[in-house]
Enzyme design. Structure first.
Site, PDB file in Angstrom:
ATOM      1  N   HIS A 181       0.659  -1.159   0.031  1.00 10.86           N
ATOM      2  CA  HIS A 181       0.040  -0.009  -0.075  1.00 10.86           C
ATOM      3  C   HIS A 181       0.993   1.100  -0.089  1.00 10.86           C
ATOM      4  O   HIS A 181       2.091   1.122   0.027  1.00 10.86           O
ATOM      5  CB  HIS A 181      -1.111   0.055   1.176  1.00 10.86           C
ATOM      6  CG  HIS A 181      -0.246  -0.167   2.523  1.00 10.86           C
ATOM      7  ND1 HIS A 181       0.319   0.735   2.958  1.00 10.86           N
ATOM      8  CD2 HIS A 181      -0.587  -0.963   3.365  1.00 10.86           C
ATOM      9  CE1 HIS A 181       0.878   0.549   4.245  1.00 10.86           C
ATOM     10  NE2 HIS A 181       0.200  -0.558   4.758  1.00 10.86           N
ATOM     11  N   HIS A 236       4.121   1.506   2.031  1.00 13.00           N
ATOM     12  CA  HIS A 236       5.364   0.739   1.586  1.00 13.00           C
ATOM     13  C   HIS A 236       5.906   1.601   0.503  1.00 13.00           C
ATOM     14  O   HIS A 236       6.938   1.565   0.360  1.00 13.00           O
ATOM     15  CB  HIS A 236       4.921  -0.733   1.272  1.00 13.00           C
ATOM     16  CG  HIS A 236       4.307  -1.621   2.287  1.00 13.00           C
ATOM     17  ND1 HIS A 236       2.729  -2.097   1.794  1.00 13.00           N
ATOM     18  CD2 HIS A 236       4.619  -1.867   3.472  1.00 13.00           C
ATOM     19  CE1 HIS A 236       2.460  -2.692   2.975  1.00 13.00           C
ATOM     20  NE2 HIS A 236       3.645  -2.618   3.913  1.00 13.00           N
ATOM     21  N   CYS A 275       1.062 -10.998  21.280  1.00 19.14           N
ATOM     22  CA  CYS A 275       0.186 -10.514  20.165  1.00 19.14           C
ATOM     23  C   CYS A 275       0.707 -11.075  18.932  1.00 19.14           C
ATOM     24  O   CYS A 275       1.969 -10.769  18.728  1.00 19.14           O
ATOM     25  CB  CYS A 275       0.329  -8.840  20.204  1.00 19.14           C
ATOM     26  SG  CYS A 275      -0.628  -8.206  18.605  1.00 19.14           S
ATOM     27  N   CYS A 334       1.824  -8.366  16.148  1.00 19.81           N
ATOM     28  CA  CYS A 334       3.142  -7.755  16.269  1.00 19.81           C
ATOM     29  C   CYS A 334       4.432  -8.754  16.451  1.00 19.81           C
ATOM     30  O   CYS A 334       5.466  -8.299  16.728  1.00 19.81           O
ATOM     31  CB  CYS A 334       3.142  -6.915  17.855  1.00 19.81           C
ATOM     32  SG  CYS A 334       1.991  -5.644  17.713  1.00 19.81           S
ATOM     33  N   CYS A 360      -3.856  -5.219  22.644  1.00 20.47           N
ATOM     34  CA  CYS A 360      -2.703  -4.712  22.010  1.00 20.47           C
ATOM     35  C   CYS A 360      -3.186  -3.448  21.544  1.00 20.47           C
ATOM     36  O   CYS A 360      -3.959  -3.137  20.926  1.00 20.47           O
ATOM     37  CB  CYS A 360      -2.287  -5.433  21.064  1.00 20.47           C
ATOM     38  SG  CYS A 360      -1.222  -4.866  19.704  1.00 20.47           S
ATOM     39  N   HIS A 409      -3.116  -3.199  17.471  1.00 22.51           N
ATOM     40  CA  HIS A 409      -3.991  -4.174  16.687  1.00 22.51           C
ATOM     41  C   HIS A 409      -5.451  -4.178  17.276  1.00 22.51           C
ATOM     42  O   HIS A 409      -6.299  -4.631  16.766  1.00 22.51           O
ATOM     43  CB  HIS A 409      -3.527  -5.390  16.579  1.00 22.51           C
ATOM     44  CG  HIS A 409      -2.160  -5.772  15.779  1.00 22.51           C
ATOM     45  ND1 HIS A 409      -0.924  -5.506  16.174  1.00 22.51           N
ATOM     46  CD2 HIS A 409      -1.980  -5.819  14.435  1.00 22.51           C
ATOM     47  CE1 HIS A 409      -0.072  -5.446  15.388  1.00 22.51           C
ATOM     48  NE2 HIS A 409      -0.616  -5.732  14.016  1.00 22.51           N
ATOM     49  N   LYS A 412      -6.461   6.234  10.339  1.00 22.96           N
ATOM     50  CA  LYS A 412      -5.465   5.349  10.190  1.00 22.96           C
ATOM     51  C   LYS A 412      -5.912   4.204   8.987  1.00 22.96           C
ATOM     52  O   LYS A 412      -7.089   4.196   8.913  1.00 22.96           O
ATOM     53  CB  LYS A 412      -5.278   4.379  11.469  1.00 22.96           C
ATOM     54  CG  LYS A 412      -3.996   3.895  11.401  1.00 22.96           C
ATOM     55  CD  LYS A 412      -3.643   3.205  12.752  1.00 22.96           C
ATOM     56  CE  LYS A 412      -2.340   2.309  12.724  1.00 22.96           C
ATOM     57  NZ  LYS A 412      -1.936   1.836  13.799  1.00 22.96           N
ATOM     58  N   LYS A 458      -7.499  -2.289   6.364  1.00 22.23           N
ATOM     59  CA  LYS A 458      -8.216  -3.155   5.713  1.00 22.23           C
ATOM     60  C   LYS A 458      -9.766  -3.022   5.841  1.00 22.23           C
ATOM     61  O   LYS A 458     -10.684  -2.755   5.138  1.00 22.23           O
ATOM     62  CB  LYS A 458      -7.769  -4.389   5.581  1.00 22.23           C
ATOM     63  CG  LYS A 458      -7.041  -4.844   4.795  1.00 22.23           C
ATOM     64  CD  LYS A 458      -6.766  -6.560   4.773  1.00 22.23           C
ATOM     65  CE  LYS A 458      -5.879  -6.935   3.693  1.00 22.23           C
ATOM     66  NZ  LYS A 458      -5.561  -8.359   3.808  1.00 22.23           N
TER      67      LYS A 458
HETATM   68  O1  ME8 Z   1       7.209  -4.414   9.838  1.00 27.96           O
HETATM   69  N1  ME8 Z   1       2.912   5.122   6.556  1.00 27.96           N
HETATM   70  O2  ME8 Z   1       6.777  -5.121   8.001  1.00 27.96           O
HETATM   71  P1  ME8 Z   1       5.589  -4.065   7.374  1.00 27.96           P
HETATM   72  C1  ME8 Z   1       4.109   5.288   6.235  1.00 27.96           C
HETATM   73  N2  ME8 Z   1       8.350  -7.104   8.302  1.00 27.96           N
HETATM   74  N3  ME8 Z   1       4.861   4.110   6.161  1.00 27.96           N
HETATM   75  C2  ME8 Z   1       4.106   2.750   6.316  1.00 27.96           C
HETATM   76  C3  ME8 Z   1       2.786   2.568   6.681  1.00 27.96           C
HETATM   77  C4  ME8 Z   1       1.997   4.049   6.891  1.00 27.96           C
HETATM   78  N4  ME8 Z   1       0.839   4.072   7.153  1.00 27.96           N
HETATM   79  N5  ME8 Z   1       2.327   1.467   6.836  1.00 27.96           N
HETATM   80  C5  ME8 Z   1       3.564   0.772   6.559  1.00 27.96           C
HETATM   81  C6  ME8 Z   1       7.405  -4.979   9.375  1.00 27.96           C
HETATM   82  N6  ME8 Z   1       4.614   1.328   6.322  1.00 27.96           N
HETATM   83  C7  ME8 Z   1       8.563  -5.887   9.184  1.00 27.96           C
HETATM   84  C8  ME8 Z   1       9.753  -5.179   9.004  1.00 27.96           C
HETATM   85  S1  ME8 Z   1      12.549  -5.241   8.725  1.00 27.96           S
HETATM   86  C9  ME8 Z   1      13.900  -5.983   9.071  1.00 27.96           C
HETATM   87  C10 ME8 Z   1      11.281  -5.880   9.010  1.00 27.96           C
HETATM   88  C11 ME8 Z   1       5.793   1.058   5.955  1.00 27.96           C
HETATM   89  O3  ME8 Z   1       5.347  -4.921   6.088  1.00 27.96           O
HETATM   90  C12 ME8 Z   1       6.848   1.692   6.722  1.00 27.96           C
HETATM   91  O4  ME8 Z   1       8.225   1.737   6.365  1.00 27.96           O
HETATM   92  O5  ME8 Z   1       4.551  -4.247   8.730  1.00 27.96           O
HETATM   93  C13 ME8 Z   1       6.875   0.729   7.946  1.00 27.96           C
HETATM   94  O6  ME8 Z   1       8.212   0.773   8.893  1.00 27.96           O
HETATM   95  C14 ME8 Z   1       7.058  -0.685   7.221  1.00 27.96           C
HETATM   96  O7  ME8 Z   1       6.128  -0.385   6.066  1.00 27.96           O
HETATM   97  C15 ME8 Z   1       6.430  -1.914   8.060  1.00 27.96           C
HETATM   98  O8  ME8 Z   1       6.174  -2.761   7.061  1.00 27.96           O
END
Ligand code: ME8
Length: 635
Positions: A19, A22, A127, A130, A144, A147, A296, A299
């Site tokens: 999304h 990312h 959780c 998390c 949590c 979540h 926020k 989904k």
């Molecule tokens: O946490 N606004 O993966 P994840 C801005 N796999 N950035 C956002 C966002 C938002 N609303 N939502 C997600 C993980 N992001 C772990 C990471 S690293 C060794 C392991 C971005 O798929 C942002 O970079 O939940 C956030 O830190 C990341 O997606 C979390 O991605």
């Protein structure tokens, strides 16, 4: 110093499709990588997917496929998305890659042999969302805080990493390296975590409960905790231990993340590296959240913004520009299609698009499409050149501070100056007078040079548009790489033929069905109170306060107990728990009335009051848009 640059994004979980959040982190990494490449840095840019753990196993079970099949599908979506967004990562890592798994095992074995991993038992609230245990006091109404789900109570024998052993070292390291975690609010937040005793980290899961993970090298009945596996991607992705890229790029490593994963990156990862005998990374760059229409993204609310849909509807460069221009790196931002369309029309269709089309069209009309020669420079021309040179400096300085919005504002100052120069110099009037032809040529020459400068400056942000403008100026691919040439004026040879092209950014109409829902009705604005003397106002001592700790006041559904630093530490109680979760407040800089008489609220003494407005639907505390020192006066 060697010109080496290494940037990483988080590796994204493969339990849901990509999304806008990312896309933001990955596009920021891309902008940084492109900028450094253009400036002659040897650059490596890593992204990828995080594929093990409960979360993925559960998603796969629901979908009725194996975890690997599930991971392949979503990892494939991420991998396919990045080229569509012109993201130029050098490598895409998956935690299911053989070489990654091998290295995770060898690091675990080393740390185990060293005595920093031990077997013990643990019970607590877990959780799954998390992937971690929570302390009871961290839960909000038993749920949590991220979540809003009830955690499971788990009791297990497991392996633990002696993270606590490295607490003092880490505090000192963060204090000695002020830009290790930035912006400063997140450094404060990490230091605030470290004020509490640092517990050891549970780094295994019994196979009786979870098999989707990397088997521990020293006990085959367990798999590795997903964070201990995932963080290591940042070194396996550049070939640790034996690959030649590792010693080159690791000393320059910069991680980009959002604030949700500050703790694993700011606390777990440096201590893991220390235990493994590897130097810490160079910078952890932390940004805020994209919310959608003020709420926020989730989904269940059905407001997840899909990057490809926006790109297809409005064009990639408008999307990239909006993301980098509208978020102040470090703070939250709200996405709405309406503001996206407004910004695109104002900055891209009007300011930039018009400048390009007017300058090219006038050169075609008055000089047959060939770059005219510049003759005598007048003060107004010099002013434009000076603005360009200052903007190049300011744009670069802001970039180094991750203030990407300021870099773009500086570039748009140059665009604005050039548009004003056209209006003031009225080239169409000069064109009517054959005696002023030289002057007309000089004018257009400076405008074409401005376009060249702007095109180079915007290229990391909007690579397609930068290339199109340079293309219209007849500049070949080979020159485009040379960022350094922009510092000088006079890069365009007179006589070169331009290659006019179509409009860069047609104006867009916001279609009715895409309109954001109407804003909520405004709260009634209370009348202004009777006037007071300045001397009365001066009695109020307002200070900058950093929130160090925040926790609910037991039995109260409104009050939070805050430990603040205003040059000295004190406790205040604030009625803001409906508007803020405790962990959201940590590290924030707020305004506090420091000389209010102490009072007791629900049995807790409060020494001061935090300033907030209730002018929105909810309470909003006053914060700063720069980083003032704690204790500073507010007047
Ligand atoms: O946490 N606004 O993966 P994840 C801005 N796999 N950035 C956002 C966002 C938002 N609303 N939502 C997600 C993980 N992001 C772990 C990471 S690293 C060794 C392991 C971005 O798929 C942002 O970079 O939940 C956030 O830190 C990341 O997606 C979390 O991605």
């Amino acid at each position: 110093m060697d010109k080496i640059f290494y940037v990483t994004t988080p590796i994204y979980y493969v339990n849901a499709s990509p999304h806008i959040g990312h896309a933001y982190t990955t596009i920021v990494a891309d902008v940084m990588a492109r900028y450094h490449r253009m400036n002659g840095y040897r650059t490596f840019f890593l992204t990828g997917t995080d594929e093990h753990g409960d979360k993925i196993a559960e998603a796969a079970r629901k979908a009725g496929v194996t975890p690997k099949e599930y991971a392949d599908g979503i990892s494939g979506q991420f991998r396919a998305l990045w080229p569509e967004l012109s993201v130029t990562n050098d490598y895409f890592i998956r935690t299911t890659d053989e070489n990654h798994i091998k290295t995770v095992k060898s690091i675990l074995q080393d740390v185990y042999d060293k005595g920093d991993i031990y077997f013990g038992s643990y019970e607590g609230y877990y959780c799954v969302g998390c992937e971690r245990f929570y302390m009871e006091k961290e839960l909000v109404d038993g749920k949590c805080p991220d979540h809003q789900t009830e955690p499971e109570y788990r009791k297990e024998s497991n392996y633990f990493f002696r993270m606590g052993k490295y607490q003092d070292w880490l505090i000192r390291y963060i204090q000695d390296h002020p830009d290790f975690i930035r912006p400063e609010r997140y450094r404060n937040e990490a230091l605030a975590f470290l004020r509490e005793p640092l517990e050891d980290l549970c780094i295994s899961r019994p196979k009786s409960r979870l098999t989707w993970g990397i088997t521990l090298p020293f006990d085959e009945n367990y798999v590795t905790y997903v964070w201990f596996d995932a963080l290591i991607n940042y070194i396996t992705g550049i070939g640790y231990p034996g690959g030649e890229n590792f010693p080159v790029f690791w000393p320059a490593a910069q991680h980009l993340i959002a604030k949700d994963i500050l703790k694993p990156h700011g606390i777990y990862w440096p201590t893991m590296l220390k235990a493994a005998g590897i130097e810490p990374y160079r910078h952890l760059n932390v940004h805020g959240y994209w919310n959608v229409d003020q709420s926020k993204m989730s989904k269940s609310l059905g407001n997840v913004v899909k990057p490809l849909e926006l790109k297809d509807k409005y064009g990639l460069d408008a999307f990239r520009y909006f993301l980098l221009r509208d978020m102040v790196f470090g703070l939250d931002s709200s996405f709405s299609e309406e503001s996206f369309v407004q910004r695109t029309n104002a900055d891209l269709a009007n300011d930039l698009g018009n400048l390009v089309s007017r300058v090219i069209a006038m050169t075609v009309k008055y000089f047959d499409g060939k770059v005219p020669a510049s003759s005598q420079t007048e003060p107004i021309d010099q002013a434009l050149i000076d603005t360009a040179k200052r903007v190049i400096r300011e744009a670069g300085a802001a970039f180094e501070e991750l203030a990407f919005h300021k870099t773009l504002m500086a570039i748009w100052e140059l665009i604005g100056t050039a548009n004003k120069y056209i209006v003031e110099q009225e080239p169409w009037n000069l064109a009517r007078n054959p005696d002023r032809r030289e002057r007309l040529g000089t004018l257009l020459y400076h405008l074409l040079e401005t376009l060249r400068t702007v095109a180079v400056l915007i290229t990391p942000f909007m690579p397609g548009t930068g290339a199109k403008i340079l293309g219209q100026l007849g500049i070949e691919e080979i020159d485009r790489q040379d960022y350094t040439t922009i510092a000088g004026w006079g890069g365009l040879p007179a006589g070169r033929s331009l290659k006019p092209g179509p409009t860069l950014f047609p104006r867009i109409e916001l279609k009715k069905e895409t309109l954001a829902p109407p804003p909520p009705p405004k709260a009634e604005i209370p009348p202004v109170k009777p006037e007071i003397e300045f001397a009365d106002f001066e009695k109020v001592d307002l200070r900058v306060a950093v929130i160090l700790k925040a926790e609910p006041v037991p039995k109260s559904n409104k009050l939070l107990k805050l430990l603040i630093d205003i040059g000295e530490e004190r406790t205040i109680v604030a009625g803001i728990s409906k508007a803020y979760k405790p962990e959201e407040l940590i590290g924030k800089k707020v305004v506090v009335v420091a000389n209010l008489k102490p009072t007791k609220l629900m049995g807790v003494e409060s020494r001061g009051m935090i300033l907030a407005t209730d002018a929105a639907d909810t309470l909003t505390v006053l914060t700063f848009d720069r980083e003032p020192e704690a204790g500073g006066r507010v007047r």
